[in-house]
Design an enzyme around this catalytic site. Structure first.
Site, mmCIF file in Angstrom:
data_model
loop_
_atom_site.group_PDB
_atom_site.id
_atom_site.type_symbol
_atom_site.label_atom_id
_atom_site.label_comp_id
_atom_site.label_asym_id
_atom_site.label_seq_id
_atom_site.Cartn_x
_atom_site.Cartn_y
_atom_site.Cartn_z
ATOM 1 N N SER A 70 -10.791 31.660 -1.748
ATOM 2 C CA SER A 70 -10.267 33.007 -1.935
ATOM 3 C C SER A 70 -10.899 33.706 -3.135
ATOM 4 O O SER A 70 -11.339 33.078 -4.097
ATOM 5 C CB SER A 70 -8.749 32.959 -2.138
ATOM 6 O OG SER A 70 -8.137 32.259 -1.088
HETATM 7 N N1 SAH Z 1 -6.744 28.603 -1.224
HETATM 8 C C1 SAH Z 1 -7.930 28.181 -0.555
HETATM 9 C C2 SAH Z 1 -8.167 29.094 0.619
HETATM 10 C C3 SAH Z 1 -8.849 28.400 1.723
HETATM 11 S S1 SAH Z 1 -8.996 29.376 3.196
HETATM 12 C C4 SAH Z 1 -9.101 28.238 -1.509
HETATM 13 O O1 SAH Z 1 -9.046 29.034 -2.444
HETATM 14 O O2 SAH Z 1 -10.059 27.503 -1.343
HETATM 15 C C5 SAH Z 1 -7.529 28.937 4.053
HETATM 16 C C6 SAH Z 1 -7.314 27.482 4.348
HETATM 17 O O3 SAH Z 1 -6.148 27.393 5.168
HETATM 18 C C7 SAH Z 1 -8.428 26.820 5.120
HETATM 19 O O4 SAH Z 1 -8.837 25.660 4.452
HETATM 20 C C8 SAH Z 1 -7.789 26.488 6.466
HETATM 21 O O5 SAH Z 1 -8.281 25.302 7.053
HETATM 22 C C9 SAH Z 1 -6.330 26.347 6.086
HETATM 23 N N2 SAH Z 1 -5.376 26.500 7.177
HETATM 24 C C10 SAH Z 1 -5.386 27.381 8.212
HETATM 25 N N3 SAH Z 1 -4.337 27.178 9.020
HETATM 26 C C11 SAH Z 1 -3.626 26.146 8.493
HETATM 27 C C12 SAH Z 1 -2.437 25.458 8.861
HETATM 28 N N4 SAH Z 1 -1.744 25.778 9.951
HETATM 29 N N5 SAH Z 1 -2.015 24.456 8.085
HETATM 30 C C13 SAH Z 1 -2.693 24.085 6.974
HETATM 31 N N6 SAH Z 1 -3.816 24.691 6.561
HETATM 32 C C14 SAH Z 1 -4.290 25.708 7.302
#
Ligand code: SAH
Length: 220
Positions: A70
């Protein structure tokens, strides 16, 4: 990790990080405790080498598996909203991703319970948090749409992928007095702040954002 990783010159230079913090200030982030954590958390460690030189730009960056780390502004904003009415003891994070938001949270709250559906991302994140000696984090490889009922209720919930509608399970795992911050929507999304009191839930729409979608099920 050796000292070079944390204190090496170039992308980790004090000036580079100060510039990022100044940008966050300009965008209206004013919680000094959150800003301090944003200043000192080494975001470049959450990226693959090829992307690390862009770590202190205020943009979302790819982390593989079609997911993104993010944007710092969004991490700071969500964290500030979560902390706005006092300290949080138990925080559920859905979407560990790179672990960057996890690391920011771990420095500010009692315990972080972080759920990720893509196993390799979770494994890397776990390693990074260990390197940084942030030990107050538990990881779970699961579909976060279900929350993590075992350790609930939580006085904070942060979701870093967008559902079309707020999952019931997450609402039910939010403690009375708790705060949940999450993006909601599809092509257009808004950041929502949900607070739970003894009389029910209240939702505030904060601003428009763009996150990857919250997907069902889990991947190996
Ligand atoms: N906060 C993280 C954002 C990653 S993007 C960072 O700063 O790196 C969002 C993440 O949510 C991804 O890794 C994706 O795989 C995860 N995600 C999407 N749907 C999900 C679910 N149902 N349960 C758990 N994780 C999920």
């Amino acid at each position: 990790m050796d000292r070079m990783d944390l204190h090496g010159i170039g992308m980790t230079s004090r000036r580079t990080r100060e510039r990022l913090v100044q940008r966050l200030l300009d965008q209206g982030i004013n919680d000094s405790v959150v800003l301090d954590v944003m200043r000192t958390t080494p975001r470049h460690l959450f990226l693959d080498e090829a992307m690390a030189h862009r770590a202190y730009e205020d943009v979302a960056l790819p982390i593989g598996h079609q997911q993104t780390l993010s944007q710092p502004y969004v991490v700071a904003r969500m964290t500030e909203l979560l902390m706005a009415s006092g300290p949080r003891q138990r925080v559920l994070e859905i979407g560990t991703g790179s672990g960057y938001q996890t690391a920011v949270l771990a420095q500010l709250v009692g315990e972080v319970y972080s759920v990720e559906r893509i196993k390799p991302l979770q494994q890397k994140a776990r390693q990074r948090l260990r390197q940084l000696r942030l030990r107050n984090v538990l990881f779970e490889h699961a579909d976060g749409c279900m929350g993590w009922p075992e350790y609930g209720p939580y006085d904070g919930i942060v979701v870093t992928a967008a559902p079309q509608r707020i999952p019931e399970e997450l609402l039910s795992q939010l403690a009375v007095g708790g705060r949940m911050v999450l993006p909601v929507g599809g092509d257009t999304q808004d950041l929502h702040l949900v607070t739970r009191s003894s009389s029910g839930y209240e939702t505030e729409v904060v601003e428009s954002v763009y996150f990857v979608p919250l997907l069902p099920g889990k991947e190996r």
